[in-house]
Design a protein around this motif. Structure first.
Motif, mmCIF file in Angstrom:
data_model
loop_
_atom_site.group_PDB
_atom_site.id
_atom_site.type_symbol
_atom_site.label_atom_id
_atom_site.label_comp_id
_atom_site.label_asym_id
_atom_site.label_seq_id
_atom_site.Cartn_x
_atom_site.Cartn_y
_atom_site.Cartn_z
ATOM 1 N N THR A 43 0.850 -1.243 -0.003
ATOM 2 C CA THR A 43 -0.307 -0.145 -0.013
ATOM 3 C C THR A 43 0.753 1.198 -0.286
ATOM 4 O O THR A 43 1.976 1.181 1.074
ATOM 5 C CB THR A 43 -0.683 -0.194 1.296
ATOM 6 N N VAL A 45 0.892 5.859 0.827
ATOM 7 C CA VAL A 45 0.885 6.209 1.242
ATOM 8 C C VAL A 45 1.481 7.597 1.373
ATOM 9 O O VAL A 45 0.478 8.922 1.950
ATOM 10 C CB VAL A 45 0.750 5.986 3.146
ATOM 11 N N TYR A 135 6.035 6.725 5.508
ATOM 12 C CA TYR A 135 5.823 8.052 6.046
ATOM 13 C C TYR A 135 7.283 8.766 5.862
ATOM 14 O O TYR A 135 7.916 7.820 6.751
ATOM 15 C CB TYR A 135 4.417 8.908 6.491
#
Length: 180
Positions: A43, A45, A135
């Motif tokens: 995924t 981000v 992040y």
């Protein structure tokens, strides 16, 4: 899209199908279901975009915590992109892979978590975009010397590159924190 594992098979070169005519071209740059099938269920981000001038070298960067997988591509210009395996348990530990990415070839490179990453700008300027699986966490960011002799990246450089102060202070590979 064509997915080609490189000499470190976890690093994947991705070549999009480009549909062009006299008006220009169209291509998909990312499709989650296709990526999951060919690379894995990651995924993303965060998306990043940088611009650099000829001779600038960025890297070799990684985050020791919140390790980032990166899907990288060049939207303008040309770079030599490098990934170094810093996963201690990997059979490719300390090995590197490099590819030329450009606006012309439109290729992308998948670099999974557990790798140090950097690039060198070959054209007058280059714009570099990348999707990240975690992040940015500056407190966990580390840098390995771009010219560490143990890794021995064969950069296509004929003069000293332009480095940031952070990259000038990169650690030798043997002293760097790595993934267990």
């Amino acid at each position: 899209m064509k997915y080609t594992p490189l000499s470190i098979p976890d690093i994947v070169l991705i070549e999009p199908e480009v549909f062009g005519d006299h008006r220009g071209y169209f291509m998909e740059t990312f499709r989650q279901d296709d990526f999951n099938k060919n690379v894995g269920p990651y995924t993303f981000v965060q998306d990043n975009h940088s611009k650099s001038a000829k001779g600038i070298l960025r890297g070799l960067h990684y985050q020791i915590k919140q390790s980032q997988g990166k899907l990288v591509r060049v939207t303008s210009g040309r770079v030599f992109d490098v990934a170094v395996d810093i996963r201690k348990a990997s059979p490719w530990f300390g090995k590197w892979v490099g590819e030329t990415l450009s606006a012309e070839n439109k290729s992308m490179l998948w670099i999974p978590p557990g790798f140090a990453h950097g690039f060198y700008v070959l054209s007058d300027e280059a714009e570099f975009t990348y999707k990240c699986t975690d992040y940015y966490a500056p407190e966990h960011e580390r840098s390995i010397l771009w010219n560490d002799p143990e890794i021995a990246v064969n950069w296509p450089i004929d003069t000293d590159p332009v480095l940031s102060p952070k990259d000038e202070k990169g650690l030798p590979f043997g002293s760097a924190e790595v993934f267990k």
